[in-house]
Design a protein around this motif. Structure first.
Motif, PDB file in Angstrom:
ATOM      1  N   UNK A 150      20.094  59.555  29.246  1.00  0.00           N
ATOM      2  CA  UNK A 150      20.554  58.751  30.374  1.00  0.00           C
ATOM      3  C   UNK A 150      21.017  59.730  31.457  1.00  0.00           C
ATOM      4  N   UNK A 151      20.451  59.600  32.646  1.00  0.00           N
ATOM      5  CA  UNK A 151      20.834  60.462  33.760  1.00  0.00           C
ATOM      6  C   UNK A 151      21.964  59.795  34.525  1.00  0.00           C
ATOM      7  N   UNK A 152      23.020  60.547  34.761  1.00  0.00           N
ATOM      8  CA  UNK A 152      24.166  60.006  35.491  1.00  0.00           C
ATOM      9  C   UNK A 152      24.033  60.386  36.963  1.00  0.00           C
ATOM     10  N   UNK A 153      24.042  59.375  37.836  1.00  0.00           N
ATOM     11  CA  UNK A 153      23.956  59.640  39.273  1.00  0.00           C
ATOM     12  C   UNK A 153      25.295  60.134  39.781  1.00  0.00           C
ATOM     13  N   UNK A 154      25.265  60.951  40.817  1.00  0.00           N
ATOM     14  CA  UNK A 154      26.504  61.333  41.484  1.00  0.00           C
ATOM     15  C   UNK A 154      27.035  60.175  42.307  1.00  0.00           C
ATOM     16  N   UNK A 155      28.291  60.277  42.699  1.00  0.00           N
ATOM     17  CA  UNK A 155      28.877  59.260  43.571  1.00  0.00           C
ATOM     18  C   UNK A 155      28.553  59.555  45.030  1.00  0.00           C
ATOM     19  N   UNK A 156      28.572  60.828  45.387  1.00  0.00           N
ATOM     20  CA  UNK A 156      28.436  61.254  46.777  1.00  0.00           C
ATOM     21  C   UNK A 156      27.010  61.693  47.075  1.00  0.00           C
ATOM     22  N   UNK A 157      26.648  61.810  48.365  1.00  0.00           N
ATOM     23  CA  UNK A 157      25.313  62.300  48.700  1.00  0.00           C
ATOM     24  C   UNK A 157      25.051  63.649  48.021  1.00  0.00           C
ATOM     25  N   UNK A 158      23.833  63.867  47.545  1.00  0.00           N
ATOM     26  CA  UNK A 158      23.443  65.113  46.886  1.00  0.00           C
ATOM     27  C   UNK A 158      24.379  65.432  45.713  1.00  0.00           C
TER      28      UNK A 158
END
Lengths: 328, 328
Positions: free
Chosen positions: B199-207
């Motif tokens: 499972x890939x965890x997305x960041x909260x902020x841009x990039x």
């Protein structure tokens, strides 16, 4: 064209693209960059030089159509470190961008196609901008808020109200004035492209705030801004829920979407157009297109990186500078 | 199955789907809803009844495979207003959901497929929940934070750390504990589905914050949570930039993405899977799948709404309750 960071994918992709399609850009295309980086990739790939070397930019506006290469004094002798992210790469990228701005500002060029640069090395090298957009805006005598980042894909087109901000700061930066300005720039761009249909404005909150249940910005800021834009004669609709508006736009219901923040607009855009979208800066006094990917240091030399975003950036710049976007 | 708001698309889609595919669900499928709404659509469309009427739910666990219809006492005599969003619709939807929870809680059913309801009329009718998820969590004796909203499409699967929150409140709600819990639920769900890959965890902020330049949550909260999940034996990676991670997951690089907030996850999901994703609630003691669209009051009776999301929701529920997800 500035290939961006000399150690990144820019020089390799420029060489591969122009070797395959030398007349992709039908006018004068001047690459301002580390010629050592270009030459290294040409040797490595065993291809003839794709460019004619220029020693000066004095007569650039009178050159015959073709591809030229120019290396600013400050970049000469720099040895690129391919596939590496080093401060010298940021310096070279910054110097070349500055030289390109000089040509553009004196009217000897009409547009700029940029390759990817590395924000941290650019800043480390003393160019105090987190990316191209701020650099170019200031170089053209504008404020950051005068310009608008736009991603132009074959099916989906997205403009951004805010870009490189921590998510926690986004809501505070959404203003009616900025929304109306971005709508104005986006509508004018669609007209140049010959794309019909209104610009759909995404909400800031889930379900565009669901009548205020999930946030008030739609009611207090976004909806009034859309109304004001409509009064100014702009074709705008919204705010519409951010989870569905991009799908509807990609199906042709809207000419473009104005997204409120970076990932809201770029996640669906890149889901649909990973390697064929072009980054366009709206609001500059010259055309500026860019690849839609990063430096990809780990991909340099592997042959796995696609030239298609750079190809799209060159093609769109060509259409826009020749004023033939509508018929292109 | 609860068709949701009786005036919305739920009853029409249930009737159309089950008329076309009566054995889509191979076991016992009990529709708990306004039978008047189902009958009205059946008459309108000129089709035989798709269900056998039940007068009681006492023996529901011993019924032969087939499709049944049951109307709670409190719903009998209610006259649905098709294509209209009225408080009575919210009341009927809420009563039927409560009845379904009773069957599920006493172990006489293993799963629930829900049609779309209208949050504002549900609340107006005195059910103090902004949607299904909170209703079901509380009904199962859980807190809202115990469950996790997941959208399951053919190529892209997305879980959400936060859901229906104003954007300005998202950053403050991101906690390591919640991220680890959502990763645990998502990994277990992928295992049931027979889907590989982390499972890939997305960041909260841009990039994904760009090394702290664009926000610190990745460094301070998200990356430590991913490490903790890995120590617990969960297959998790990240944080990764939210603009590209969904594309990579859709290409098969990851089994699912854990998005930090609503539009970050749902905009790319709906761009790729507008009518074939299923909404799944992870963490409940029973299977719960749902259509991935709203009530669509304006589409009722037009024949333009697709049954494909309801079809996918029934099919996935069937796979999950029969424990055959892996081989399905």
């Amino acid at each position: 064209m500035t290939p961006g960071d000399p150690g990144g994918l820019g020089p390799e992709l420029a060489v591969r693209l122009l070797a395959a399609e030398p007349r992709l850009f039908p006018g004068r295309l001047v690459i301002v960059g580390s010629l050592a980086a270009l030459d290294m990739h040409q040797r490595r790939l065993g291809i003839e030089s794709v460019y004619t070397r220029l020693d000066s930019l004095d007569d650039v506006s009178t050159l015959a159509p073709g591809v030229y290469g120019f290396e600013p004094e400050t970049v000469k002798g720099s040895q690129p470190a391919p596939a590496e992210c080093v401060e010298e790469g940021g310096r070279v990228a910054g110097e070349c961008l500055q030289t390109s701005l000089d040509i553009l500002n004196r009217g000897d060029a009409q547009g700029l196609v940029t390759g990817p640069l590395c924000k941290s090395t650019l800043m480390a090298a003393g160019f105090d901008f987190p990316g191209h957009t701020g650099f170019l805006a200031e170089g053209a005598g504008l404020a950051q808020d005068d310009v608008c980042m736009h991603l132009c894909g074959p099916k989906l087109r997205v403009s951004l109200v805010t870009t490189h901000l921590p998510l926690s700061q986004v809501a505070a930066e959404i203003t009616g004035e900025r929304i109306v300005h971005c709508l104005d720039l986006t509508c004018r761009f669609l007209e140049k492209l010959g794309v019909d249909g209104p610009v759909a404005v995404a909400g800031l909150n889930p379900h565009a705030g669901e009548d205020g249940l999930l946030g008030r910005e739609e009611i207090e800021i976004i909806a009034p801004a859309v109304k004001q834009a409509q009064r100014l004669g702009l074709q705008a609709v919204g705010p519409l829920p951010g989870d569905t508006v991009f799908h509807l736009a990609a199906c042709g219901e809207f000419g473009a979407v104005l997204a409120m923040y970076h990932d809201q607009g770029l996640a669906p855009l890149k889901a649909l157009h990973f390697s064929d979208a072009v980054n366009v800066t709206l609001g500059l006094p010259f055309v500026r297109t860019s690849v839609d990917h990063g430096t990809g240091f780990d991909l340099v030399g592997t042959g796995r990186a696609s030239t298609s975003s750079l190809r799209s950036a060159v093609t769109l710049a060509s259409r826009l500078v020749s004023g033939k976007a509508r018929s292109g």
